[in-house]
Motif scaffolding. Sequence first.
Motif, PDB file in Angstrom:
ATOM      1  N   LEU A 340     126.091 107.725  11.560  1.00  0.00           N
ATOM      2  CA  LEU A 340     126.802 107.040  10.622  1.00  0.00           C
ATOM      3  C   LEU A 340     128.122 108.148   9.967  1.00  0.00           C
ATOM      4  O   LEU A 340     129.020 107.872   9.903  1.00  0.00           O
ATOM      5  N   VAL A 341     127.539 109.645  10.209  1.00  0.00           N
ATOM      6  CA  VAL A 341     128.459 110.593   9.727  1.00  0.00           C
ATOM      7  C   VAL A 341     129.483 110.670  10.670  1.00  0.00           C
ATOM      8  O   VAL A 341     130.874 110.819  10.292  1.00  0.00           O
ATOM      9  N   ASN A 373     129.340  99.360   5.893  1.00  0.00           N
ATOM     10  CA  ASN A 373     128.514  98.681   4.996  1.00  0.00           C
ATOM     11  C   ASN A 373     127.040  99.262   4.940  1.00  0.00           C
ATOM     12  O   ASN A 373     126.582  99.465   3.695  1.00  0.00           O
ATOM     13  N   ARG A 374     126.648  99.702   5.988  1.00  0.00           N
ATOM     14  CA  ARG A 374     125.200 100.352   5.848  1.00  0.00           C
ATOM     15  C   ARG A 374     125.429 101.882   5.269  1.00  0.00           C
ATOM     16  O   ARG A 374     124.697 102.207   4.272  1.00  0.00           O
ATOM     17  N   VAL A 375     126.688 102.282   4.964  1.00  0.00           N
ATOM     18  CA  VAL A 375     126.890 103.607   4.443  1.00  0.00           C
ATOM     19  C   VAL A 375     126.957 103.090   3.090  1.00  0.00           C
ATOM     20  O   VAL A 375     126.261 104.156   2.293  1.00  0.00           O
ATOM     21  N   ARG A 376     127.489 102.107   2.798  1.00  0.00           N
ATOM     22  CA  ARG A 376     127.282 101.845   1.293  1.00  0.00           C
ATOM     23  C   ARG A 376     125.973 101.429   0.651  1.00  0.00           C
ATOM     24  O   ARG A 376     125.710 101.668  -0.268  1.00  0.00           O
ATOM     25  N   GLU A 377     125.422 100.873   1.539  1.00  0.00           N
ATOM     26  CA  GLU A 377     123.897 100.428   0.914  1.00  0.00           C
ATOM     27  C   GLU A 377     123.268 101.756   0.748  1.00  0.00           C
ATOM     28  O   GLU A 377     122.345 101.737  -0.042  1.00  0.00           O
ATOM     29  N   LEU A 378     123.344 102.713   1.876  1.00  0.00           N
ATOM     30  CA  LEU A 378     122.444 103.927   1.718  1.00  0.00           C
ATOM     31  C   LEU A 378     122.878 104.803   0.561  1.00  0.00           C
ATOM     32  O   LEU A 378     122.234 105.540  -0.151  1.00  0.00           O
ATOM     33  N   THR A 379     124.195 104.851   0.251  1.00  0.00           N
ATOM     34  CA  THR A 379     124.820 105.779  -0.618  1.00  0.00           C
ATOM     35  C   THR A 379     125.149 105.181  -2.000  1.00  0.00           C
ATOM     36  O   THR A 379     125.410 106.181  -2.972  1.00  0.00           O
ATOM     37  N   GLY A 380     125.708 104.058  -1.886  1.00  0.00           N
ATOM     38  CA  GLY A 380     126.185 103.312  -3.015  1.00  0.00           C
ATOM     39  C   GLY A 380     127.806 103.892  -3.139  1.00  0.00           C
ATOM     40  O   GLY A 380     128.286 103.555  -4.222  1.00  0.00           O
ATOM     41  N   GLN A 381     128.359 104.505  -2.197  1.00  0.00           N
ATOM     42  CA  GLN A 381     129.593 104.881  -1.898  1.00  0.00           C
ATOM     43  C   GLN A 381     130.389 103.851  -0.904  1.00  0.00           C
ATOM     44  O   GLN A 381     130.003 103.726  -0.088  1.00  0.00           O
TER      45      GLN A 381
END
Length: 411
Positions: A340-341, A373-381
């Motif tokens: 993801l990074v 979307n997975r980034v948003r789910e994991l970090t809230g960002q």
Amino acid sequence: MRTAPTDEATKDDLHGRIARIRRSIPRMARAVIDRYIAASPLYTQTAVPEHLHRESAHTVRSMLEVCLRSVTDESIDVSDTMRENIERGTERVAEGLPLREYMRCWQAGFDVLAEELERELGTDHGLFWFAFRRAHTTFDRILREVVSAYEIHTHDLIAAQDRNHTPIIDALLRGDEWVFDDPDSIPAEPNIMLLHIDDTPAERSGDRNARSLAATRKVRAIRAHLARAVPGLWLIDVRPRHARIVMHPPIGALDPLAVDLARVSGAPVTIAIENATSITDLPRAGTTAAEVLDIAIRSGRTGTVSRMTDVALAHHFAHPSASLPVLLDRCASLRSRPDLVHTLRVYMASNLDRRATADTLTVHPNTVDNRLNRVRELTGQDVHITTELLTLAVAVSAATDDPETEADHPQ
């Protein structure tokens, strides 16, 4: 001495026979390398270096081609035609190959050529000796160029290794005073260059002795190339995984240096450089260069020479401050997801264009959407909200795509 044939039929016959031999050059080169390996005492107990079947075989093919062409073409420019091959061959100097062993391989090449000439032309004694002498004269000219280049390269290597500069560089980067034998040699505005050097394939395989030998050859190759390619070199400290160089301000662009070092050493190289206003400014310059190198490694700038101007934004994002831990904590879950990074990094480098990101990653645009979307789910960002995108940019600047490297750079 047999003179050049004047009869047109004889000339045509000679050209035809030489053309047949030239078609056999790849086979002859393989025979030369096999013969050299069998005769050399260097390869009785150790693995045969890869370069013998790659670079050395190419050099042998070039030598055979030039010698054969010279039989029917007196105008061939030996020095110009063989220059690149001779320069590449001097890399063997950096690996510690003795001159007598270097000459052994060249002589094996001409021995095979002479045998082939005799096989093809031996029925015509006069024609054979004419071709042999023409080829041998060219071979002698090549050998003179080879020995001269070898000696020059050896002198460069000795000059680069004549002193142990490690304690001097250590002292200068700490800010300690150091008394120099030749004060006039001190650069008024020194530059410091730091290298991160990856392992070669040989350093990751084989037994411990083979790995140690590969590391030693890599260091020698890098030292020798730096001594030859970097004008104004002053102090040098090269280790298997890193190097430190203090030099006069560079003359010309250094951009090709990382690529050239990777070529001669067989290992990817990342470089950072920072200029100091004086020798007393070296501690500050050394710290800055180290920070630039760290960011260059994290952001995948391997194979380039980076300055602060190249990584200023990433440096700003990742520079220690009271706010940095807070921002990193918001994205802590990304530490275990280098995939993801990497996607985020490509997405930002692509100016937030999902299709361009997908093309770079060779995935479908929907896959990019799913990862974001997975980034948003994991970090809230959310990458679509400016302040949250900037928070993710901070995390990306401080993170790495490689989980093993991440372990070396704890946040």
